[in-house]
Scaffold this motif. Structure first.
Motif, short mmCIF file in Angstrom:
data_model
loop_
_atom_site.label_atom_id
_atom_site.label_comp_id
_atom_site.label_asym_id
_atom_site.label_seq_id
_atom_site.Cartn_x
_atom_site.Cartn_y
_atom_site.Cartn_z
N THR B 2 -5.73 -25.23 -34.41
CA THR B 2 -5.58 -23.96 -33.70
C THR B 2 -4.11 -23.68 -33.45
O THR B 2 -3.67 -22.53 -33.53
CB THR B 2 -6.32 -23.99 -32.34
OG1 THR B 2 -7.02 -25.21 -32.25
CG2 THR B 2 -7.27 -22.84 -32.22
N ASN B 5 -2.72 -22.27 -36.53
CA ASN B 5 -3.15 -20.89 -36.68
C ASN B 5 -2.38 -19.96 -35.76
O ASN B 5 -1.99 -18.87 -36.14
CB ASN B 5 -4.65 -20.76 -36.37
CG ASN B 5 -5.48 -21.02 -37.62
OD1 ASN B 5 -4.93 -21.02 -38.72
ND2 ASN B 5 -6.76 -21.23 -37.44
N ASN B 6 -2.18 -20.45 -34.53
CA ASN B 6 -1.44 -19.67 -33.55
C ASN B 6 -0.03 -19.37 -34.04
O ASN B 6 0.44 -18.25 -33.96
CB ASN B 6 -1.35 -20.45 -32.23
CG ASN B 6 -2.22 -19.80 -31.19
OD1 ASN B 6 -2.61 -18.65 -31.35
ND2 ASN B 6 -2.52 -20.53 -30.13
N ASN B 9 -0.16 -16.76 -36.62
CA ASN B 9 -0.38 -15.42 -36.08
C ASN B 9 0.88 -14.85 -35.45
O ASN B 9 1.20 -13.68 -35.61
CB ASN B 9 -1.51 -15.45 -35.04
CG ASN B 9 -2.85 -15.64 -35.71
OD1 ASN B 9 -2.98 -15.43 -36.91
ND2 ASN B 9 -3.84 -16.07 -34.95
#
Lengths: 262, 270
Positions: B2, B5-6, B9
């Motif tokens: 995560t 992914n963060n 983003n």
């Protein structure tokens, strides 16, 4: 290393005769022809090689470059660039290559070139130190200096091409694809571009694949040529292999095209 | 995972902001043109409002909807459309990107293709329309005579979210079709400009067939008609307020079609 094995690619082309009635007819029933762009193309290119990819218009040069750079998906065949299949691992693949299209610009029209470069820095996530080092080196080698502060729309074609080259190399690609990089350039700019590419290959070991119709480009830059015609590889060898005693390169290539009837 | 992914983003968001800033720098080269277009957009949009105003001035109500009610519907739709257009303008002119081979360049960059297309064209002059939409929105909400409660406020926010997503989805649909044909794309304007024009009024006034089309095919009624009933207190089914989320779901098939299109992409010319 670049390996192409039995790559085939066909296009569907809509055809109709001229005239309004024909246009109306094709609106309802369209006829397609299948055009073969690549027909079982095979070649291997090793790291650090400089390869001239030549052939007449419509021979399949651009299609090959587009497959190698992850733009097009071939119909069949296998292609590995440093172990990656371009159209399957697009993002990983294109981070490692640079592409220059001589006929198209990648610079933003209305802002200084430096602004376009900074966008590329973010697109490729280039670390600041590397970005600065590359920019300094490219600025010196291509004499960019003041050009960086000029909007792209006010550059001459030669100046713009130097900036395009720099833009494609900011992220230190391992492989550089050049699609007609000297098209429309004057003699001085052509020589500058050629010398730069040779130097880049020598100092960084960048693999260079060049398509062009200018045989002096081939002579100055590449050690190996691949000749393609009607979608097939016709010849793959050193420049000296094809040249017969003292003939100039344009005549040699013209004779080649004629002998293969392409 | 995560965290990674963060990071990505955030990096994508930063890149988008970078695109916005470049567009800003570009338009500042042509100051006069920029401001004239902004004012022009403002006036053109105001014109749409006048159309509604004069209609009601003459007829009083349409299919049981009063002027105030239609005004609310119109202002919401206008805001959604303007937001959608600001964000997804790149898709709207995607056919020229394909024609000129600009999309080739997009594919040679290690970033999401959708993000790059969005960034390729951000019409800052649409600020004019957005501004007008904002004015209309405030006017529409204050004049609507709706008795506001928490649920209705949430419904309005969901309508804005779902509606914006729906318009983005329609633009994305338009762009996806460009992969298959560059001819006869005009018909898509029925969905984009058409939705803007006809969306001024609650969908129900166009009859049952239209209602079905706008519920099940292009889920326009989900972000417009049904939640509007909640706002106006014309239904007991408060869950209608959740229907605008259908606008977000609409993005899924559009995104899938886009992905399919990219694989089908035949670059133009040499």
């Amino acid at each position: 290393m670049i390996v192409m094995r039995n790559i085939c690619k066909t296009y569907k082309v809509a055809r109709r005769n001229a005239g309004l009635a024909e246009a109306a007819r094709s609106f309802f029933r369209r006829e397609y022809d299948t055009v073969t762009a690549l027909d079982h193309v095979n070649f291997t290119i090793h790291d650090g090689e400089t390869v001239g990819y030549i052939g007449p218009n419509g021979a399949g040069k651009s299609t090959t470059i587009k497959i190698l750079s992850g733009i097009l998906t071939p119909d069949s065949g296998e292609c590995l660039v440093d172990g990656r299949t371009p159209w399957k691992n697009r993002i990983d693949h294109v981070a490692q290559i640079g592409v220059v299209f001589g006929q198209r610009s990648q610079l933003w029209w209305d802002v200084p070139v430096a602004d376009s470069f900074e966008l590329l820095r973010d697109i490729y996530s280039i670390p600041p130190a590397l970005y600065k080092a590359n920019l300094d080196e490219l600025t010196e080698l291509l004499s960019l200096g003041e050009l960086l502060r000029t909007p792209a729309r006010q550059l001459s074609l030669g100046q713009r091409m130097r900036c395009e080259l720099a833009a494609s190399l900011l992220h230190s690609p391992r492989i550089l694809f050049l699609d007609e990089p000297t098209i429309g350039l004057d003699a001085v700019s052509k020589i500058a571009v050629r010398e730069f590419i040779v130097k880049l290959n020598q100092t960084h070991g960048t693999t260079v694949i060049l398509t062009t119709h200018d045989m002096q480009d081939i002579e100055a830059i590449t050690k190996r040529i691949i000749l393609i015609g009607k979608g097939r590889i016709l010849l793959d060898g050193g420049l000296d292999d094809i040249r017969r005693g003292g003939e100039d390169i344009d005549r040699t290539v013209a004779a080649l095209y004629r002998s293969y009837e392409i | 995972m995560t965290a990674k992914n963060n990071d990505r983003n955030i990096s994508e968001l930063r890149l988008y902001v970078h695109y916005v800033s470049l567009h800003l720098r570009s338009v500042m080269q042509y100051k006069a043109s920029f401001w004239m277009t902004v004012v022009g957009q403002f006036l053109v949009t105001f014109n749409m409002f006048l159309g509604v105003y004069f209609l009601f001035d003459r007829f009083g109500s349409v299919e049981g909807f009063t002027y105030q009610e239609v005004l609310l519907c119109f202002s919401l739709m206008l805001t959604e459309y303007s937001l959608g257009e600001c964000i997804a303008r790149g898709f709207d002119s995607f056919d020229s990107m394909v024609r000129q081979g600009e999309f080739d360049r997009v594919l040679t960059r290690p970033r999401s293709d959708i993000l790059q297309v969005l960034g390729s064209k951000i019409e800052l002059t649409r600020v004019g329309r957005l501004l007008q939409a904002g004015v209309m929105f405030v006017y529409g909400v204050t004049r609507s005579g709706v008795t506001w409660n928490a649920w209705r406020v949430i419904t309005v926010l969901l309508m804005l979210l779902g509606g914006t997503a729906l318009f983005c989805g329609i633009f994305l649909l338009f762009a996806s079709i460009c992969f298959y044909t560059l001819e006869g794309l005009e018909f898509m304007n029925i969905l984009t400009d058409g939705a803007r024009e006809y969306g001024k009024y609650p969908v129900s006034i166009y009859g049952r067939r239209m209602m079905q089309f706008c519920t099940f095919v292009i889920p326009y009624a989900l972000v417009q008609y049904y939640p509007l009933l909640v706002l106006l207190g014309r239904t007991d089914r408060n869950w209608y307020g959740l229907l605008p989320l259908g606008g977000l779901l609409f993005l899924l098939p559009c995104g899938a079609l886009w992905k399919l299109g990219v694989r089908h992409y035949q670059s133009a010319g040499s």
